[in-house]
Write a protein that holds these residues in place. Structure first.
Motif, mmCIF file in Angstrom:
data_model
loop_
_atom_site.group_PDB
_atom_site.id
_atom_site.type_symbol
_atom_site.label_atom_id
_atom_site.label_comp_id
_atom_site.label_asym_id
_atom_site.label_seq_id
_atom_site.Cartn_x
_atom_site.Cartn_y
_atom_site.Cartn_z
ATOM 1 N N GLY A 108 8.578 2.043 -6.282
ATOM 2 C CA GLY A 108 6.549 1.970 -5.720
ATOM 3 C C GLY A 108 7.094 3.019 -5.162
ATOM 4 N N SER A 109 7.338 3.666 -3.996
ATOM 5 C CA SER A 109 6.884 5.177 -3.767
ATOM 6 C C SER A 109 6.990 6.205 -4.873
ATOM 7 N N HIS A 136 1.261 0.549 3.632
ATOM 8 C CA HIS A 136 2.612 0.842 3.172
ATOM 9 C C HIS A 136 3.244 2.637 3.559
ATOM 10 N N THR A 138 3.090 5.759 2.726
ATOM 11 C CA THR A 138 2.766 6.192 1.961
ATOM 12 C C THR A 138 1.520 6.021 1.514
ATOM 13 N N HIS A 139 0.965 5.281 2.743
ATOM 14 C CA HIS A 139 -0.762 5.162 2.977
ATOM 15 C C HIS A 139 -0.978 5.795 3.779
ATOM 16 N N ILE A 186 2.185 -3.704 2.183
ATOM 17 C CA ILE A 186 3.015 -4.683 2.130
ATOM 18 C C ILE A 186 2.759 -5.967 2.943
ATOM 19 N N ASP A 211 -2.650 -0.110 -4.962
ATOM 20 C CA ASP A 211 -1.018 0.104 -4.799
ATOM 21 C C ASP A 211 -0.388 -1.361 -4.861
ATOM 22 N N HIS A 239 10.670 -4.461 -8.671
ATOM 23 C CA HIS A 239 11.750 -5.409 -8.420
ATOM 24 C C HIS A 239 10.974 -6.268 -7.317
HETATM 25 C C1 LIG Z 1 7.528 -1.974 -1.382
HETATM 26 C C2 LIG Z 1 5.759 -0.975 -1.690
HETATM 27 C C3 LIG Z 1 5.753 0.412 -1.526
HETATM 28 C C4 LIG Z 1 7.248 1.005 -2.230
HETATM 29 O O1 LIG Z 1 8.376 0.283 -2.585
HETATM 30 P P1 LIG Z 1 9.904 1.219 -2.797
HETATM 31 O O2 LIG Z 1 9.951 1.064 -4.381
HETATM 32 O O3 LIG Z 1 10.316 0.910 -1.846
HETATM 33 O O4 LIG Z 1 9.451 2.685 -3.015
HETATM 34 C C5 LIG Z 1 4.819 0.880 -2.269
HETATM 35 N N1 LIG Z 1 3.857 0.094 -1.783
HETATM 36 C C6 LIG Z 1 3.737 -1.154 -1.507
HETATM 37 C C7 LIG Z 1 2.350 -1.919 -1.318
HETATM 38 C C8 LIG Z 1 4.996 -1.850 -1.368
HETATM 39 O O5 LIG Z 1 4.325 -3.432 -0.795
#
Ligand SMILES: *Cc1c(COP(=O)(O)O)cnc(C)c1O
Length: 418
Positions: A108-109, A136, A138-139, A186, A211, A239
């Motif tokens: 996801g990242s 997250h 990444t935010h 998240i 996201d 996943h």
């Molecule tokens: C889980 C998640 C991610 C990251 O996923 P990873 O596979 O752990 O890198 C990114 N953004 C949000 C909102 C998430 O819930």
């Protein structure tokens, strides 16, 4: 538990080889499998894939190098894996009604990184849910590339209701004129108003990035609104509720397809992981079935019941409930904060996460129903889980007794049925 009846060992062709060659590592796999089978998996981001998904992951496709895209690879011998990737892309496009899908993101990242790379320049301003409210890493976390390379502005949630402060989103967008607005979290238990975010993005000339790592599986099952018609780019994992292999994907319109693909490879990644892409194709195939749609709806029914019973037991459930698989709650009324609650529950065989809470500094609990629902649990079991969880936190039962109750509950719901 008898080792000889283990699902892993039953697969003589693969796990049997590992067991013979490297019993030390094989025993670690068996121990983890036992842990998963004898404790309650309430981590909101986790699930149990099918055997078919696991089979694709443990397949010879793991040995193939495939930089590039189907029909345009930097390696020879890709003609078979090309078919697998095209199948994954086609299935995902159909499932989500997206014009273009990139299925190569390793996580996801990585998908979010590529989305930013496709749309932004370093230093650009981005508006996203603040990390204390469920954004997250990444935010815009300062510990993450996102916070280092972009100027993030955070919107929040109302301290009383826990709901996103949509007025603030519009005000901040008008003030900061971001290049992109990110929606997704998240820990947010409610559906997002994607039409609202689209409207604000249009008003200030920003890209909208959804996201949807958490809700994308509910979207696949028709149990949650889809961001695809609204967002310029949708990032997701495969996943979580979606129940595929660990990995990510990016969905977008045809006009951004080339930029997104180049942002994934060669800009942020190397060779595609073809075994994972094959497993994604399997998961997309599963997610297109009526059985999966029923599952996605049951996940939410279970979460609603679990939330209601946690509230009845005295926990303060953020936003008063949930629209999704995910619940956050403050256990403070039971005399314990989220951090110590997580430890006590883990000792009792109830595995979940801590999270920030909209009000104050104390940590809360974050839990989800995707995995238990895959195991076949329904609303009756959710009531039992809520009761047991609260009893542990109140100190009404000790860890050993609770672990027995957990094992009893799991007898009928093995995560890896024979
Ligand atoms: C889980 C998640 C991610 C990251 O996923 P990873 O596979 O752990 O890198 C990114 N953004 C949000 C909102 C998430 O819930």
């Amino acid at each position: 538990m008898s080792v000889t009846h283990d699902i892993l060992e039953a697969d003589d062709s693969l796990f049997g080889s590992l067991l013979r060659q490297d019993p030390e590592l094989a025993e670690i796999l068996l121990a983890e499998r036992r842990r998963q089978s004898t404790t309650l998996q309430l981590i909101a981001a986790e699930n149990f894939t099918s055997r078919a998904v696991l089979a694709a992951l443990g397949s010879p496709l793991a040995n193939k190098y495939a930089e590039g895209y189907p029909g345009a690879r930097h390696h020879g011998g890709c003609e078979i894996v090309d078919v697998a990737e095209r199948l994954a892309v086609e299935r995902a496009r159909e499932l989500f009604g997206a014009e273009h899908v990139n299925v190569q993101s390793h996580s996801g990242s990585s998908a979010v990184l590529a989305a930013y790379a496709a749309l932004l320049r370093p230093g650009d301003t981005v508006l996203a849910l603040g990390l204390p409210y469920g954004g997250h890493l990444t935010h815009g976390s300062p510990a993450n590339f996102s916070g280092r390379w972009f100027a993030f502005v955070g919107y929040g949630v109302d301290a009383e209701t826990g709901l996103i402060d949509y007025d603030q989103v519009r005000t901040l967008a008008r003030t900061h004129r971001p290049k992109a607005i990110v929606c997704g979290s998240i820990a947010y238990p409610r559906h997002l108003d994607y039409a609202f975010f689209r409207d604000v993005a249009d008003e200030v000339g920003a890209y909208l990035v959804a996201d949807a790592a958490h809700p994308i599986g509910l979207v696949a099952g028709g149990a949650a609104p889809s961001p695809v018609p609204y967002a310029d780019v949708v990032c997701a994992t495969t996943h979580k509720v979606l129940r595929g292999p660990r990995g990510g994907m990016i969905l977008c319109g045809g006009e951004l397809a080339e930029r997104v693909d180049r942002a994934v490879f060669p800009f942020t990644q190397g060779g595609a992981q073809m075994h994972t892409i094959a497993a994604k194709a399997v998961a997309f195939g599963e997610a297109a079935t009526p059985a999966y749609a029923a599952y996605a709806h049951q996940v939410i029914a279970n979460a609603r019941t679990l939330a209601a019973h946690l509230a009845a037991e005295g926990l303060v459930v953020t936003t008063g409930g949930t629209d999704t698989h995910l619940i956050t709650a403050d256990p403070a009324p039971l005399g314990v904060d989220g951090k110590s609650a997580r430890g006590r529950l883990a000792a009792a065989g109830i595995v979940l996460d801590c999270c920030a809470l909209p009000h104050g500094d104390a940590r809360g609990l974050r839990l989800g129903t995707a995995a238990l629902t895959t195991q076949g649990m329904g609303e009756r079991e959710m009531r039992a889980v809520a009761t047991l969880l609260a009893e542990v936190l109140r100190g009404g039962t000790d860890a050993a007794a609770a672990r027995e109750d957990v094992r009893d509950l799991l007898v009928e719901f093995p995560p890896y049925p024979d």
